[in-house]
Scaffold this active site. Structure first.
Site, mmCIF file in Angstrom:
data_model
loop_
_atom_site.group_PDB
_atom_site.id
_atom_site.type_symbol
_atom_site.label_atom_id
_atom_site.label_comp_id
_atom_site.label_asym_id
_atom_site.label_seq_id
_atom_site.Cartn_x
_atom_site.Cartn_y
_atom_site.Cartn_z
ATOM 1 N N ARG A 3 0.850 -1.193 0.000
ATOM 2 C CA ARG A 3 0.000 0.000 0.000
ATOM 3 C C ARG A 3 0.881 1.237 0.000
ATOM 4 O O ARG A 3 1.750 1.370 0.858
ATOM 5 C CB ARG A 3 -0.857 0.051 1.274
ATOM 6 C CG ARG A 3 -1.932 -0.958 1.344
ATOM 7 C CD ARG A 3 -3.012 -0.586 2.339
ATOM 8 N NE ARG A 3 -2.559 -0.116 3.637
ATOM 9 C CZ ARG A 3 -3.359 0.228 4.632
ATOM 10 N NH1 ARG A 3 -4.667 0.172 4.459
ATOM 11 N NH2 ARG A 3 -2.900 0.619 5.787
ATOM 12 N N THR A 28 -1.386 7.417 -0.273
ATOM 13 C CA THR A 28 -2.679 7.298 -0.974
ATOM 14 C C THR A 28 -3.449 6.048 -0.543
ATOM 15 O O THR A 28 -4.639 5.933 -0.831
ATOM 16 C CB THR A 28 -2.461 7.197 -2.494
ATOM 17 O OG1 THR A 28 -1.729 5.976 -2.742
ATOM 18 C CG2 THR A 28 -1.676 8.376 -3.029
ATOM 19 N N ASP A 36 0.126 -4.169 12.213
ATOM 20 C CA ASP A 36 0.586 -4.484 10.858
ATOM 21 C C ASP A 36 0.826 -5.989 10.764
ATOM 22 O O ASP A 36 1.766 -6.519 11.356
ATOM 23 C CB ASP A 36 1.876 -3.706 10.554
ATOM 24 C CG ASP A 36 2.289 -3.882 9.103
ATOM 25 O OD1 ASP A 36 2.476 -5.048 8.671
ATOM 26 O OD2 ASP A 36 2.423 -2.875 8.395
ATOM 27 N N ASP A 90 4.300 -7.225 9.525
ATOM 28 C CA ASP A 90 5.357 -7.054 10.528
ATOM 29 C C ASP A 90 5.234 -8.085 11.647
ATOM 30 O O ASP A 90 6.236 -8.578 12.159
ATOM 31 C CB ASP A 90 5.309 -5.639 11.117
ATOM 32 C CG ASP A 90 5.893 -4.608 10.168
ATOM 33 O OD1 ASP A 90 6.686 -4.993 9.286
ATOM 34 O OD2 ASP A 90 5.549 -3.427 10.300
HETATM 35 C C1 PRP Z 1 -1.434 -5.094 4.344
HETATM 36 C C2 PRP Z 1 -2.302 -6.328 4.395
HETATM 37 C C3 PRP Z 1 -3.106 -6.199 3.128
HETATM 38 C C4 PRP Z 1 -3.309 -4.720 3.019
HETATM 39 C C5 PRP Z 1 -4.695 -4.395 3.491
HETATM 40 O O1 PRP Z 1 -0.370 -5.273 3.511
HETATM 41 O O2 PRP Z 1 -1.586 -7.517 4.482
HETATM 42 O O3 PRP Z 1 -2.448 -6.705 1.980
HETATM 43 O O4 PRP Z 1 -2.333 -4.100 3.869
HETATM 44 O O5 PRP Z 1 -4.977 -3.070 3.285
HETATM 45 P P1 PRP Z 1 -6.053 -2.558 2.234
HETATM 46 O O6 PRP Z 1 -7.260 -3.401 2.420
HETATM 47 O O7 PRP Z 1 -6.263 -1.119 2.656
HETATM 48 O O8 PRP Z 1 -5.460 -2.656 0.869
HETATM 49 P P2 PRP Z 1 0.798 -4.179 3.364
HETATM 50 O O9 PRP Z 1 0.509 -3.249 2.238
HETATM 51 O O10 PRP Z 1 1.063 -3.557 4.708
HETATM 52 O O11 PRP Z 1 2.029 -5.048 2.882
HETATM 53 P P3 PRP Z 1 2.841 -6.195 3.641
HETATM 54 O O12 PRP Z 1 1.957 -7.413 3.731
HETATM 55 O O13 PRP Z 1 3.999 -6.405 2.737
HETATM 56 O O14 PRP Z 1 3.243 -5.697 4.999
HETATM 57 N N1 URA Z 2 -2.684 -3.673 6.940
HETATM 58 C C1 URA Z 2 -2.356 -4.203 8.127
HETATM 59 O O1 URA Z 2 -1.416 -5.001 8.216
HETATM 60 N N2 URA Z 2 -3.074 -3.858 9.196
HETATM 61 C C2 URA Z 2 -4.099 -2.997 9.138
HETATM 62 O O2 URA Z 2 -4.722 -2.726 10.175
HETATM 63 C C3 URA Z 2 -4.438 -2.453 7.891
HETATM 64 C C4 URA Z 2 -3.707 -2.807 6.805
#
Ligand code: PRP
Ligand code: URA
Length: 208
Positions: free
Chosen positions: A103, A107, A199, A202
């Site tokens: 993400r 934005t 997160d 993480d």
């Molecule tokens: C997180 C999560 C989803 C997304 C959800 O991933 O695992 O993929 O955010 O958010 P959304 O519904 O608003 O799109 P992130 O972008 O943090 O990436 P990561 O898994 O690499 O940490």
């Molecule tokens: N992605 C995450 O990992 N946690 C949240 O709460 C939202 C997006």
């Protein structure tokens, strides 16, 4: 309404441990796996079985078996990978495709950086997995990408969903069923789910 929520006191119990800021990486991963397995059983409630005859130690029996080759699991990297073991506990022969999205921090729009699907993806039922459905942008982009490849049957499995994420999927992909362990209250100003679990990537990988 295309959403199914696991309503069970033991899921609430497991989620309480998962959400807790003091829960460490090992236990977090184990709980994500366990909850994913249970979600998968629910998601497979409509599975079509092929008729077959087996032999028990006592007699022959007409029964049904699943064609596991018909299914593909698509984790959204990174956090979605944490759910794969739990899904494979149920369908060990499912093929696995990967989509990498992150993400944009300002934005909140998903940015694709990787996409690799198993052969014949258009003819498989695809289970998209990601622990968090926040704005719904990542899941919706994944589903749109799969549909471009001709995939016709898609289910979305997540652990914590926000009402906004569910609305996004219902509006943009009304044909997709959502299976989640809980629906939380809302998103904060950074599009994180409240109360949520933080997160997910993480916490699965211990990166923060
Ligand atoms: C997180 C999560 C989803 C997304 C959800 O991933 O695992 O993929 O955010 O958010 P959304 O519904 O608003 O799109 P992130 O972008 O943090 O990436 P990561 O898994 O690499 O940490
Ligand atoms: N992605 C995450 O990992 N946690 C949240 O709460 C939202 C997006």
């Amino acid at each position: 309404m295309n959403e199914f929520v696991l309503n069970h006191p033991l899921i609430t119990h497991k989620l309480a441990i998962l959400r807790d800021v003091n829960t460490g990486t090992k236990e977090f991963r184990e709980l994500v796996t366990e909850i994913s397995t249970i979600l998968m059983y629910e998601a497979m409630r409509d599975a079509k079985l092929e008729e077959t005859t087996i032999e028990t130690p006592l007699e022959k029996m007409d029964t049904g078996m699943l064609n596991e080759d018909h299914y593909a699991v698509v984790p959204i990297l990174r956090a979605g990978m944490g759910m794969v073991d739990g899904i494979l506990n149920v369908i060990p022969n499912a093929k696995i495709g990967h989509i990498g999205l992150y993400r944009n921090e300002e934005t909140f729009q998903p940015v694709e950086y990787y996409y690799k699907m198993p052969e014949g993806i258009a003819n498989r039922e695809v289970l998209v997995v990601d622990p968090m459905l926040a704005t719904g942008g990542s899941a919706s982009a994944t589903i749109s990408r799969l549909k471009l490849d001709g995939v016709k049957k898609i289910k979305l499995l997540c652990i914590v969903a926000a009402p906004q994420g569910i609305k996004t999927i219902e509006e943009e992909h009304p044909d997709v069923e959502i299976f989640c362990a809980t629906v939380d209250r809302e998103l904060n100003d950074n599009a994180y789910i409240l109360p949520g679990l933080g997160d997910a990537g993480d916490r699965v990988y211990g990166t923060k």
